[in-house]
Design a protein around this motif. Structure first.
Motif, PDB file in Angstrom:
ATOM      1  N   GLY A   1    -125.996  57.467 -84.984  1.00  0.00           N
ATOM      2  CA  GLY A   1    -125.986  56.927 -86.301  1.00  0.00           C
ATOM      3  C   GLY A   1    -125.839  58.060 -87.137  1.00  0.00           C
ATOM      4  O   GLY A   1    -125.678  59.136 -86.956  1.00  0.00           O
ATOM      5  N   ASP A   2    -125.682  57.799 -88.600  1.00  0.00           N
ATOM      6  CA  ASP A   2    -125.580  58.819 -89.447  1.00  0.00           C
ATOM      7  C   ASP A   2    -126.837  59.238 -90.282  1.00  0.00           C
ATOM      8  O   ASP A   2    -127.761  58.144 -90.250  1.00  0.00           O
ATOM      9  CB  ASP A   2    -124.481  57.978 -90.693  1.00  0.00           C
ATOM     10  CG  ASP A   2    -124.068  58.946 -91.631  1.00  0.00           C
ATOM     11  OD1 ASP A   2    -123.048  59.579 -91.393  1.00  0.00           O
ATOM     12  OD2 ASP A   2    -124.707  59.240 -92.860  1.00  0.00           O
TER      13      ASP A   2
ATOM     14  N   GLY B   1    -124.657  63.327 -88.076  1.00  0.00           N
ATOM     15  CA  GLY B   1    -125.483  62.026 -87.542  1.00  0.00           C
ATOM     16  C   GLY B   1    -126.703  62.552 -86.817  1.00  0.00           C
ATOM     17  O   GLY B   1    -126.834  63.664 -86.490  1.00  0.00           O
TER      18      GLY B   1
END
Length: 633
Positions: A200-201, A214
């Protein structure tokens, strides 16, 4: 052409082109760099300069024009993206170099042709302290696989750049293997994107907006045994472990990146000096003598004192960057032949210089911005963006204080070797003389008439003294009954000072050595002046150290300031020419204040008029919200 900037370029005392060639490493390199700039960037119809949508085209152009040399790739990317950072930076400067240095031949042929990869080493809870990384890699002999797992929140890989799963066929993981089995050797693994990988970021950052940083969490991900990078270390099918000749071999990528960062600090500082000095040549303000015309602010001694030492520092760092890359390439060749003798020194020097140059450049960017007054605050100057993009370098690839302490460990080890009667070579050979050097003041007079070789000697003495003082601090702490670890921790201020002095000495020495190699009389003269300025300015900033080392007397201190002022006046006629030699194209510099033609104010007004808020004289929000409100009133 602005008449002020035109006048600055008249009556040159040296050949700018020859100096540019020296900065590039030769005329052929200059021509090649300009060819890449003109053909692949400025005049390529496929490019819209600075637009991220051209990213796939950029990759194809690299292949089409056969650009594979790391230096040329770096030129191309920096030209295309200017002061910004681009999404594929990590792929080119960390992922590929890691494969080049740590893959065996079979792995190299398998993975290098893949398009894009990323490098995941830092975790949420650990960064520079590599032995503290918590991600586990457990070998399963039954299936001939490694099981990769993030056992804690703090073990989640944090900050990997360009981690978009659509473009990542391969991820490089840097993990210390089990202490009981593999003695915490830092190992690399190639990890294809697959189930069990949660990414994910991490959200907005201080800068690097174009880079998609991320997180990466591993949930018992299984990869084949062959995905461990096995050039230097191996895990055999039976689970036995073949150690590398040196644990520092896997630090090769970090050493390479830190070497690049040293040169990049010089490039960034040269950009800022170009902007500030060109602007200072066309900006007129206040009065030196009442009733006379406003002078160029570059004529003010205070402005010269802000900018000219930074100009000298930019050259010093560019030459240091050349030295580091050349040394890295030479030692890498030695390593391939089985000679690891210089690896510890290179690792220590790259760590220290990474910290030394980025701290100095980071401060220098802000000095350049403030030297441009209020206009330096505008993004049109490019200086705010340069600062935002550069300042993370003080923490990525090793937090700077920790980097200095890594260098200090090497210095302390070297000092102990001298104490034991060994003769040192290389960068720390000056420690051989630490007990034999006569620490007598220079001349008995108050005048300071020093040649460059003498100045290098004085910096050498200062570094040796601070290394010895740091070693003595540790010894004194131990004598008080402190354990080795506490003795070290209680001496870290002294240790960082020693590392800083060592790096300062090394940079000056590299500068001197480069000056000695210059054959053209005009270029040699102006570079000698800059090298003197770099040395004298540092002596003024650290007067106490030189007094304590006994190489400077109280009576001589005023001569340091006098010498500095004389050097500023000597640099003044060549200042604009010296930034011209950096050869920063206006489009790459992207600064209204740093324009080559000096037409600052016209460009500034056009930049302001291009603001979306100026498309209409009255913004549409007035008609939509305020005008109806007025009607009701």
């Amino acid at each position: 052409m602005n008449p002020d900037i035109l006048r600055e370029r008249q009556n040159a005392t040296f050949d700018i082109e020859k100096l540019t060639n020296i900065l590039d490493g030769g005329a052929e390199r200059t021509n090649r760099r300009r060819e890449i700039r003109e053909v692949l960037v400025l005049n390529d119809p496929d490019f819209d300069y600075g637009t991220p949508t051209s990213l796939p085209t950029m990759i194809l152009k690299l292949r089409e024009y056969g650009i594979s040399d790391p230096v040329e790739i770096n030129w191309y990317k920096s030209m295309y993206w200017g002061t910004g950072r681009e999404a594929l930076g990590l792929h080119y400067v960390m992922f590929l170099p890691t494969l080049y240095t740590q893959c065996d031949s079979e792995q190299f042929n398998k993975w290098v042709p893949l398009i894009i990869g990323t490098y995941a080493q830092t975790e949420m809870g650990h960064g520079t302290h590599l032995r503290g990384l918590e991600t586990t890699a457990t070998f399963d002999p039954a299936t001939q696989e490694f099981v990769m797992h993030s056992p804690t929140v703090t073990s989640i890989k944090w900050w990997p750049g360009g981690r978009n799963p659509l473009f990542l066929p391969l991820i490089f993981l840097s993990i210390p293997l089990s202490a009981s089995l593999f003695d915490l050797f830092l190992s690399g693994f190639a990890l294809p994107t697959c189930s069990g990988i949660v990414i994910g970021d991490i959200g907005p950052k201080f800068g690097f907006d174009a880079v998609d940083n991320g997180y990466l969490k591993l949930e018992h991900v299984r990869i084949p045994r062959e995905n461990m990078l096995m050039k230097y270390a191996q895990v055999k099918p039976d689970g036995s472990y073949v150690k590398p000749l040196s644990s520092k071999l896997t630090y090769g990528t970090m050493v390479f990146i830190r070497s690049l960062i040293v040169g990049n600090a010089g490039i960034v500082l040269s950009q800022c000096c170009t902007i500030a000095i060109r602007y200072s040549a066309v900006r007129h303000q206040s009065e030196i003598r009442a009733g006379e015309a406003e002078p160029q602010i570059l004529d003010y001694q205070t402005q010269q004192h802000k900018l000219f030492p930074l100009l000298a520092t930019a050259y010093a760092f560019l030459f240091a960057g050349q030295y580091m890359i050349d040394t890295y390439n030479r030692i890498s060749g030695d390593i391939n032949q089985g000679d690891l003798s210089e690896m510890p020194e290179l690792h220590a020097l790259s760590a220290g210089l990474k910290a030394f140059t980025t701290w100095t450049a980071n401060t220098g960017i802000e000095v350049c911005r403030m030297s441009c007054g209020g206009h330096g605050y505008s993004r049109s100057s490019a200086l705010p963006d340069i600062y935002v993009e550069f300042t993370p370098s003080c923490t990525y690839e090793g937090e700077n204080t920790v980097m200095m302490l890594q260098t200090a460990r090497f210095l302390m080890k070297s000092y102990r070797q001298v104490q034991a009667g060994q003769q040192l070579s290389g960068a720390v050979s000056y420690l051989n003389k630490v007990h034999h050097r006569v620490m007598a003041p220079q001349a008995v007079s108050s005048q300071l008439d020093l040649n460059l070789n003498t100045l290098v000697d004085l910096y050498e003495i200062r570094a040796a003294m601070l290394v010895e003082l740091a070693a003595q601090s540790i010894q004194q702490e131990s004598a008080r009954g402190k354990c080795q670890e506490d003795s070290w921790n209680n001496s870290t201020i002294d240790l960082v000072r020693a590392s800083d002095a060592h790096c300062h000495y090394m940079v000056l020495k590299m500068f001197r050595d480069k000056v000695d190699q210059i054959e053209d009389p005009g270029v040699h003269s102006v570079m000698s002046t800059l090298a003197h300025l770099y040395a004298i300015h540092g002596m003024g900033n650290f007067t106490g150290d030189f007094l304590q080392a006994g190489v400077l007397t109280g009576a001589q201190v005023p001569s340091v300031s006098k010498c500095l002022k004389g050097l500023l006046a000597e640099v003044r006629p060549s200042a604009v020419l010296l930034v011209d030699a950096f050869d920063h194209h206006d489009k790459m510099l992207n600064s209204v204040l740093g324009r080559h033609d000096g037409n600052v104010y016209e460009a500034m007004f056009e930049w302001a008029r291009s603001s979306p808020l100026n498309r209409t004289e009255v913004h549409e929000s007035f008609h939509k919200h305020l005008k109806p409100l007025q009607a009701k009133l």
